[in-house]
Design a protein around this motif. Structure first.
Motif, PDB file in Angstrom:
ATOM      1  N   UNK A   1      71.636  -1.087   9.306  1.00 33.51           N
ATOM      2  CA  UNK A   1      72.054  -2.060  10.388  1.00 33.51           C
ATOM      3  C   UNK A   1      72.365  -1.197  11.529  1.00 33.51           C
ATOM      4  N   UNK A   2      72.487  -1.590  13.025  1.00 31.60           N
ATOM      5  CA  UNK A   2      72.351  -0.894  14.045  1.00 31.60           C
ATOM      6  C   UNK A   2      73.363  -1.921  15.003  1.00 31.60           C
ATOM      7  N   UNK A   3      74.323  -0.932  15.522  1.00 22.77           N
ATOM      8  CA  UNK A   3      75.170  -1.632  16.602  1.00 22.77           C
ATOM      9  C   UNK A   3      75.301  -0.837  17.693  1.00 22.77           C
ATOM     10  N   UNK A   4      74.985  -1.215  18.923  1.00 23.72           N
ATOM     11  CA  UNK A   4      75.292  -0.628  20.125  1.00 23.72           C
ATOM     12  C   UNK A   4      76.531  -1.122  20.808  1.00 23.72           C
ATOM     13  N   UNK A   5      77.262  -0.042  21.150  1.00 25.70           N
ATOM     14  CA  UNK A   5      78.534  -0.725  22.019  1.00 25.70           C
ATOM     15  C   UNK A   5      78.345  -0.281  23.482  1.00 25.70           C
TER      16      UNK A   5
END
Length: 475
Positions: free
Chosen positions: A31-35
């Motif tokens: 999984x990848x999350x960009x803030x």
């Protein structure tokens, strides 16, 4: 088999998640999350909405851990730098393709196009899924193969399609084999201050988590939806679903709402009562605005849907704007709504329409200033719905109220808060007034001594002023 990357955006859940389900069917998934705090500022996202996102992200990270899906959390201030980061992860972690759900705003579409281009140059692909709307954006067309611009015709099309079949939810993926890459990735969740925002006292009204969200949904369907058609208009009642923050951040999917709505009908499109139909229509208004956002990208560019209204001469009155923003206009229902938003980061939908029409018609102040203020303060600030609602009230949008039909906020207050219960909750300085006086304290006694401002505008005069301003626009 190469690994897959699931890119979470405004879809922080594991249940009924199209991109997540498809990614896990292709192989080992990360999984990848960009803030992106600078990007959020450009979009005027409210700090409480960002805080809500971060708290739900903690929940998502725990859920993904149970599925043995590692989570990469990167702080990438602006989207223009995203593509290079995604490519680097592909190369470092032996990732084949990236999976994500489509977002409809023009900046989001441009971001995804840039990522797609760079990945394709290096043998990877960004695979996008329709997940935020019931029907794929760009797919609903009239007999002339043009997008619908009127809600009634759009709704009829949706009813016809739903009568054929209601979209079913995706199952939660099975846990995958453990993948030990924690030492290779960043997975700490920052707080608001670390992202450059003022610390936010999170409103405990809004709990995070998919289980809590489904409890709210189930309780609404079981106990409230039957009376929704009438009860939803009374702001002193807790009669709305209050699911908008969860839909907006994707903690809940639109398919899950439909499946819950028709659960008693065993998934068949059969409407038993007017409350059920009314809530379905509200969901379809949300759907309509998602499609408008995609088919008419100018509404993402600070432009009105009705082109001719961009020439409207709005008033420049910082004093009136500030009075509206702070809930000090001297019109109780307007001030109660604005103070509710400042205090809770949410506002009752009927009151949203009243305050929006007051700003854009009675004060004749540019609706875009109101749209921005809402986004800066609402926990459920959604570009499509917020823009659509404001343009409806300002008579600049699709299917909008005719310019000469202007809410009288006093009449609205008397009709939907007859005893003044909502006003008393948010305006303590006039809480002692009786039910007749409280809606317009100075109407019959201009010399009444109150710690509450007198109206900043004459409603009758300002109504005529707005009609005159719109009347001279060319079609």
């Amino acid at each position: 088999m190469k690994r897959q990357l699931i890119w979470f955006r405004q879809d922080l859940r594991i249940q009924d998640h199209s991109a997540l389900w498809h990614a896990t069917q292709e192989g080992q998934t990360i999984a990848f999350i960009a803030l992106s705090p600078q990007q959020w500022r450009k979009h005027h996202d409210a700090p409480i909405k960002i805080n809500f996102y971060l708290k739900q992200l903690e929940q998502l990270q725990q859920q993904l851990k149970k599925l043995n899906i590692p989570v990469i959390i990167d702080i990438i201030p602006e989207w223009k730098n995203l593509a290079a980061h995604v490519l680097q992860h592909c190369q470092n972690l032996n990732i084949e393709n990236i999976h994500a759900n489509i977002e409809c705003g023009i900046n989001e579409l441009q971001r995804d196009f840039q990522v797609q281009q760079l990945l394709n140059q290096h043998g990877h692909d960004l695979i996008l899924y329709h997940d935020r709307s019931i029907f794929p954006v760009g797919s609903i067309r009239n007999k002339s193969n043009q997008p619908y611009q009127v809600f009634g015709a759009f709704k009829k099309y949706c009813y016809d399609q739903l009568s054929i079949s209601i979209p079913q939810s995706y199952p939660i993926p099975a846990p995958q084999n453990f993948l030990d890459i924690e030492h290779k990735i960043k997975h700490d969740i920052p707080n608001l201050q670390q992202l450059g925002f003022e610390p936010n006292h999170f409103n405990s009204t809004w709990q995070v988590g998919e289980n809590h969200t489904h409890t709210v949904l189930d309780n609404f369907i079981e106990y409230q939806v039957k009376d929704y058609q009438t009860a939803r208009d009374f702001p002193h009642l807790e009669a709305t679903s209050q699911l908008s923050p969860y839909l907006n951040l994707g903690i809940l999917s639109i398919r899950q709402c439909l499946n819950a709505l028709f659960r008693q009908q065993h998934g068949h499109f059969h409407i038993d009562n007017i409350g059920q139909q009314t809530w379905l229509d509200e969901l379809l208004w949300r759907e309509f605005y998602q499609h408008i956002l995609f088919d008419f990208p100018r509404v993402s560019k600070n432009l009105p849907f009705k082109i001719n209204t961009q020439y409207l001469k709005w008033r420049n009155s910082p004093e009136d704007l500030n009075a509206w923003q702070q809930g000090k206009t001297g019109i109780p229902i307007v001030d109660a709504g604005m103070r509710q938003m400042l205090k809770t980061s949410w506002m009752h939908n009927r009151v949203r329409m009243i305050v929006a029409m007051f700003l854009s018609k009675n004060l004749l102040i540019d609706w875009r200033l109101g749209e921005q203020w809402f986004m800066q303060h609402l926990i459920d600030g959604d570009l499509a719905a917020n823009n659509g609602g404001w343009q409806w009230c300002a008579s600049t949008g699709t299917d909008s109220v005719p310019y000469f039909r202007i809410f009288n906020p006093i009449s609205q207050s008397q009709k939907f808060d007859e005893n003044g219960d909502y006003l008393r909750k948010w305006l303590p300085e006039i809480a002692h007034l009786d039910a007749k006086t409280i809606h317009a304290p100075y109407a019959k006694n201009p010399n009444l001594q109150l710690d509450y401002p007198k109206p900043i505008v004459d409603l009758k005069m300002s109504r005529l002023r707005a009609i005159e301003a719109f009347k001279h626009l060319t079609a």
